[in-house]
Design an enzyme around this catalytic site. Sequence first.
Site, PDB file in Angstrom:
ATOM      1  N   GLY A  48       0.819  -1.223   0.000  1.00 19.53           N
ATOM      2  CA  GLY A  48       0.000   0.000   0.000  1.00 19.53           C
ATOM      3  C   GLY A  48       0.846   1.263   0.000  1.00 19.53           C
ATOM      4  O   GLY A  48       0.640   2.163  -0.806  1.00 19.53           O
ATOM      5  N   LYS A 105      -7.527  -2.102  14.668  1.00 16.88           N
ATOM      6  CA  LYS A 105      -8.680  -2.276  13.767  1.00 16.88           C
ATOM      7  C   LYS A 105      -9.670  -3.265  14.376  1.00 16.88           C
ATOM      8  O   LYS A 105     -10.878  -3.049  14.341  1.00 16.88           O
ATOM      9  CB  LYS A 105      -8.226  -2.846  12.412  1.00 16.88           C
ATOM     10  CG  LYS A 105      -7.579  -1.853  11.486  1.00 16.88           C
ATOM     11  CD  LYS A 105      -7.374  -2.503  10.124  1.00 16.88           C
ATOM     12  CE  LYS A 105      -6.347  -1.782   9.289  1.00 16.88           C
ATOM     13  NZ  LYS A 105      -5.986  -2.460   8.060  1.00 16.88           N
TER      14      LYS A 105
HETATM   15  O1  F6P Z   1      -3.012   1.306   7.701  1.00 16.41           O
HETATM   16  C1  F6P Z   1      -2.957   0.013   7.245  1.00 16.41           C
HETATM   17  C2  F6P Z   1      -3.135  -0.096   5.754  1.00 16.41           C
HETATM   18  O2  F6P Z   1      -3.266  -1.427   5.456  1.00 16.41           O
HETATM   19  C3  F6P Z   1      -2.004   0.522   4.960  1.00 16.41           C
HETATM   20  O3  F6P Z   1      -0.904  -0.294   4.836  1.00 16.41           O
HETATM   21  C4  F6P Z   1      -2.680   0.813   3.683  1.00 16.41           C
HETATM   22  O4  F6P Z   1      -1.950   1.708   2.919  1.00 16.41           O
HETATM   23  C5  F6P Z   1      -3.996   1.373   4.176  1.00 16.41           C
HETATM   24  O5  F6P Z   1      -4.300   0.581   5.301  1.00 16.41           O
HETATM   25  C6  F6P Z   1      -5.118   1.364   3.192  1.00 16.41           C
HETATM   26  O6  F6P Z   1      -5.426   0.084   2.734  1.00 16.41           O
HETATM   27  P1  F6P Z   1      -6.304  -0.167   1.460  1.00 16.41           P
HETATM   28  O7  F6P Z   1      -5.610   0.413   0.285  1.00 16.41           O
HETATM   29  O8  F6P Z   1      -6.449  -1.653   1.370  1.00 16.41           O
HETATM   30  O9  F6P Z   1      -7.643   0.497   1.671  1.00 16.41           O
END
Ligand code: F6P
Length: 561
Positions: free
Chosen positions: A274, A517
Amino acid sequence: MASQPALISETDAWKDLKGHVEEIRMTHLRDLMADADRCRSMMVEFDGLLLDYSRQQGNTETIHKLFNLAEAAKLKEKINRMFNGDHINSTEDRSVLHVALRAPKDAVRNSDGKNMVPEVWKVLNKIKEFSDKVRSGSWVGATGKPLKDVIAVGIGGSFLGPLFVHTALQTDPEAIECAKGRQLRFLANVDPIDVARNITGLNPETTLVVVVSKTFTTAETMLNARTLREWITAALGADAVSKHMVAVSTNLTLVEKFGIDPNNAFAFWDWVGGRYSVCSAVGVLPLSLQYGFSVVEKFLKGASSIDQHFYSTPFEKNIPVLLGLLSVWNVSFLGYPARAILPYSQALEKFAPHIQQVSMESNGKGVSIDGLPLPFETGEIDFGEPGTNGQHSFYQLIHQGRVIPCDFIGVVKSQQPIYLKGEVVSNHDELMSNFFAQPDALAYGKAPEELRKENVAENLIPHKTFSGNRPSLSLLLPALNAYNVGQLLAIYEHRVAVQGFVWGINSFDQWGVELGKSLATRVRKQLNASRTEGAAIDGFNFSTTTLLQRYLEASSDDNQA
Ligand code: F6P
């Protein structure tokens, strides 16, 4: 044959550096800076960039010992494994191949035996075609009007990188020209205020929503996406979604379930982390809609240039490798827990927030890649603000309080030059005077004897003394066009990877974000049960129960759907 130490801290190279610390501590940067040969050897140029790391607390021997550490950590082998698409993200069993996102068309970057570069270019071509259509007005909304405004909905890596690049490009003359009449906004926070801010002044008839989520399950993003879907359908009817909402994700099944036409989805892959995804459709789609694909392609080329440099340049002249090793030196040997990122460019105001995620989510780990507890700290606390604003905020602490290694980032040519008649220097020269002055102020400091020569009152001497000997490095970019922004991004991405490779951790997973989370899911269930069935708060500790009670009692009026 001697067995390989399980942790880098058990190697001779690590111990050798530990033993070297005292010698360096006894040497003031003032004296180190007096050695012109040393300083000359601590400057590196590549593709218009100049890195000066002569104000780091170290000498040529330190650098030599850091190269030994790199060898002990098998750094070159690890870099090669990353570029070869090996599953170096072992806890998620994935390749780490963001370099494929900006590779030239004829390059080969394999993941699981398949060259991903053609796949990447398929998506890039689709983005080009789609963004051309939207920008030219041939793609219209439900009422036949062209879509001139874009809201990108996403959080973390699906937000911070694109926002940084957008902010940097916003004032670039070429990009401004290409963005005329268009707006790009970012909705990240699940706070309803962020929704209100984003839609204020926008008309659903002329707005395109891009939902950006690697997993398409992130709670904040999905609620925000549903909120904007409601905003669009309430104004334009249910069918409007196909014209006003598109998605970027690796999870195309969930995209379709959400109600977005799979033809309007832009894919990426599980081998893109991400926080390393700004060069995928995550960044390329919203940025191409705003600035046109050709501008964004320059950004990709800048990043690619650094990828080549990182992959093939000997460590002595390899900018990300040198930066990564010096960060390890500062954190693990000199014991500095933080790093300030100080761009002397307002256009880079979102750079530090992006690097905060890239660095802290990557390297804030407590165990080695093999799961062994680490007897040393990894990662650093990254923060920063553009100079000169930071100077009037937290530089006091940096100059006379704690020692915080600083990255000074300067730009030779301003994006928006101003030179007022009668002024001593141009506005950009004024800014850059500070860029050149601050590193020396930190390194040299000001001794009591100098103050006495200036007839400073004796009682003020301790207050006005600067100990100096505070490390920094300076990175000078030729300009801040899309290409240079790409270079800067890739330098920091690779620097963070180098640090993780040396520390022997997995810089590409992020299990640390999961616990919060899952606890939020429990709270969400409780809030729902209390609001809808009047259920008593159950299963939380005294503190959380008290806070929840106060919250539920005081906010019941705002919670009617
Ligand atoms: O904060 C945790 C995380 O998994 C990041 O690594 C990632 O960039 C963000 O959440 C958003 O995740 P997604 O693109 O799956 O919505």
